[in-house]
Enzyme design. Structure first.
Site, PDB file in Angstrom:
ATOM      1  N   TRP A 103       7.899  23.410 -43.134  1.00 10.64           N
ATOM      2  CA  TRP A 103       8.273  22.825 -44.427  1.00 10.64           C
ATOM      3  C   TRP A 103       7.011  22.892 -45.251  1.00 10.64           C
ATOM      4  CZ3 TRP A 103      12.821  23.850 -46.325  1.00 10.64           C
ATOM      5  CH2 TRP A 103      13.788  23.606 -45.380  1.00 10.64           C
ATOM      6  N   ASP A 173       5.155  15.652 -49.645  1.00  8.44           N
ATOM      7  CA  ASP A 173       6.564  15.913 -49.301  1.00  8.44           C
ATOM      8  C   ASP A 173       7.290  14.809 -48.266  1.00  8.44           C
ATOM      9  OD1 ASP A 173       9.153  16.604 -48.572  1.00  8.44           O
ATOM     10  OD2 ASP A 173       8.551  18.738 -48.122  1.00  8.44           O
ATOM     11  N   LYS A 197      18.706  13.505 -47.133  1.00  7.23           N
ATOM     12  CA  LYS A 197      18.331  13.025 -45.828  1.00  7.23           C
ATOM     13  C   LYS A 197      18.442  11.372 -45.971  1.00  7.23           C
ATOM     14  CE  LYS A 197      16.514  17.148 -45.024  1.00  7.23           C
ATOM     15  NZ  LYS A 197      15.336  18.274 -45.366  1.00  7.23           N
TER      16      LYS A 197
HETATM   17  C1  LIG Z   1      14.925  19.369 -45.724  1.00  5.51           C
HETATM   18  C2  LIG Z   1      13.539  19.413 -46.108  1.00  5.51           C
HETATM   19  C3  LIG Z   1      13.020  20.379 -47.270  1.00  5.51           C
HETATM   20  C4  LIG Z   1      13.974  21.253 -48.088  1.00  5.51           C
HETATM   21  O1  LIG Z   1      14.915  20.610 -48.757  1.00  5.51           O
HETATM   22  P1  LIG Z   1      15.698  21.325 -49.752  1.00  5.51           P
HETATM   23  O2  LIG Z   1      16.540  20.052 -50.531  1.00  5.51           O
HETATM   24  O3  LIG Z   1      16.997  21.883 -48.735  1.00  5.51           O
HETATM   25  O4  LIG Z   1      15.334  22.367 -50.488  1.00  5.51           O
HETATM   26  C5  LIG Z   1      11.896  20.142 -47.650  1.00  5.51           C
HETATM   27  N1  LIG Z   1      10.814  19.371 -46.889  1.00  5.51           N
HETATM   28  C6  LIG Z   1      11.155  18.720 -45.997  1.00  5.51           C
HETATM   29  C7  LIG Z   1      10.217  17.843 -45.148  1.00  5.51           C
HETATM   30  C8  LIG Z   1      12.455  18.660 -45.527  1.00  5.51           C
HETATM   31  O5  LIG Z   1      12.805  17.909 -44.220  1.00  5.51           O
END
Ligand SMILES: *Cc1c(COP(=O)(O)O)cnc(C)c1O
Length: 363
Positions: A103, A173, A197
């Site tokens: 990511w 993030d 999540k």
């Molecule tokens: C799942 C995830 C993403 C991507 O998210 P989307 O909502 O599918 O664009 C980005 N960063 C992390 C750390 C993730 O776990």
């Protein structure tokens, strides 16, 4: 209806059953207002209350200072990979990224389209099995921001510290660990997280941003939706938001508040993860590739047997016992148990019992 499974997916993931039951009860007629939240005007009094309560409860549980804006956007974590540099790389145009997994690599690759990106540190050489230790001297003094991925969903690692960036705003993030642990918001310039999540159903992205950092993007030449300031000035109602997603997320915030806040949530998460890691470390069959214990994720527990065929058998047999999505990410294989906030402790205990039986049968 057949029994519910334990879903160990990395996302979308489980939601609290009591919330879904309550949502179901209110699906056709929310709180006696005669309509579903799915049908409701985003400008109605009812929805305004849902949105304002969600934000107020979030501010309370996360202890968000007044000089931070809370935004409920769309486009997932992925759109933040672009919005962050577009909005924040507006001084020197420089942005420093720490690469700790897929990511953060994606975030940096997207930022390269809009900014002068430097990779300040990376753990790619060791297949992202640890979190690099970085400090002020690793960053360009005039960088507009530093970007990190706090929890690495695919590799099962997590920062045990917050990098010191001096005066450079730190962007994080937190898609796969938000609401799982207490954090000092004031250490960050901007926090973003996709909802699917730990927050609610997919389709909302939460952004918490220090207000002095926004409003500097050239909005005359950029898509208006990508400007944080527009959303901040309009209380996330510049255009129609994901009303239903915000409603469910609000219920999650309320539940966390009522159970004793994020500290209590974290206590349970530590208990769940410790049980699983302790069992893996003591077992003969399984191994966790994240050897540095302080770098291990509370949310995504990655493990392998060392035999790809046996890993596949594990995932298939677990599925037959009602424990689904235990396969590792398609890029690395092995196993991964994502045990987000809504995974009950009994789910982790059931997994450990299964792992014991599988170990006995396959050693
Ligand atoms: C799942 C995830 C993403 C991507 O998210 P989307 O909502 O599918 O664009 C980005 N960063 C992390 C750390 C993730 O776990």
């Amino acid at each position: 209806m057949s029994e519910r499974v334990y879903n160990f997916s990395a996302g979308p993931s489980m939601l609290p059953v009591d919330i879904m039951e309550d949502v179901a009860k209110n699906l056709l007629n929310y709180n006696g207002c005669g309509q579903s939240v799915m049908e409701m005007s985003h400008r109605s009094k009812e929805f305004e209350k849902i949105l304002n309560d969600a934000e107020a409860n979030l501010r309370e549980i996360m202890n968000i200072p007044d000089n931070y804006k809370v935004l409920f956007l769309q486009g997932g974590g992925t759109l933040q990979f672009s919005m962050v540099p577009l909005n924040l790389a507006v001084g020197s145009g420089k942005a420093d990224y720490i690469i700790t997994g897929t990511w953060s690599k994606k975030a940096a690759a997207e930022a390269k389209k809009f900014a002068d990106v430097k990779i300040a540190a990376s753990s790619e050489e060791s297949v992202f099995s640890f979190i690099p230790k970085v400090g002020k001297s690793d960053f360009r003094e005039d960088a507009d921001f530093v970007h990190i991925t706090f929890n690495n969903t695919i590799y099962g690692t997590h920062y045990s510290y917050i990098p010191d960036t001096g005066d450079i705003p730190l962007v994080v993030d937190m898609s796969s660990c938000i609401l799982s642990e207490g954090i000092d918001i004031s250490k960050f310039g901007l926090i973003y997280a996709g909802a699917q999540k730990n927050i609610g159903p997919s389709g909302i992205t939460m952004v918490i941003v220090r207000e002095d950092l926004i409003g500097k993007m050239d909005s005359t030449s950029m898509p208006i939706y990508l400007d944080y300031k527009i959303h901040a000035d309009n209380n996330s109602l510049y255009n129609t938001p994901n009303c239903f997603g915000i409603y469910v997320a609000g219920e999650v915030f309320k539940k966390i508040k009522n159970m004793g806040g994020i500290a209590e949530m974290n206590r349970i998460n530590v208990s769940k993860a410790t049980k699983l890691y302790d069992y893996i470390d003591a077992s003969t069959l399984y191994r966790c590739p994240v050897e540095n214990k302080e770098d291990r994720s509370l949310m995504n527990v990655v493990f392998v047997t060392g035999d790809a065929d046996l890993d596949k058998k594990f995932v298939a047999e677990a599925k037959r016992e009602g424990m689904i999505n235990l396969n590792g990410h398609r890029s690395i294989g092995g196993m991964r148990a994502s045990i987000y906030n809504a995974m009950p402790e009994e789910g982790v205990e059931a997994l450990i019992e299964f792992m014991k039986r599988f170990e006995e049968a396959n050693l």
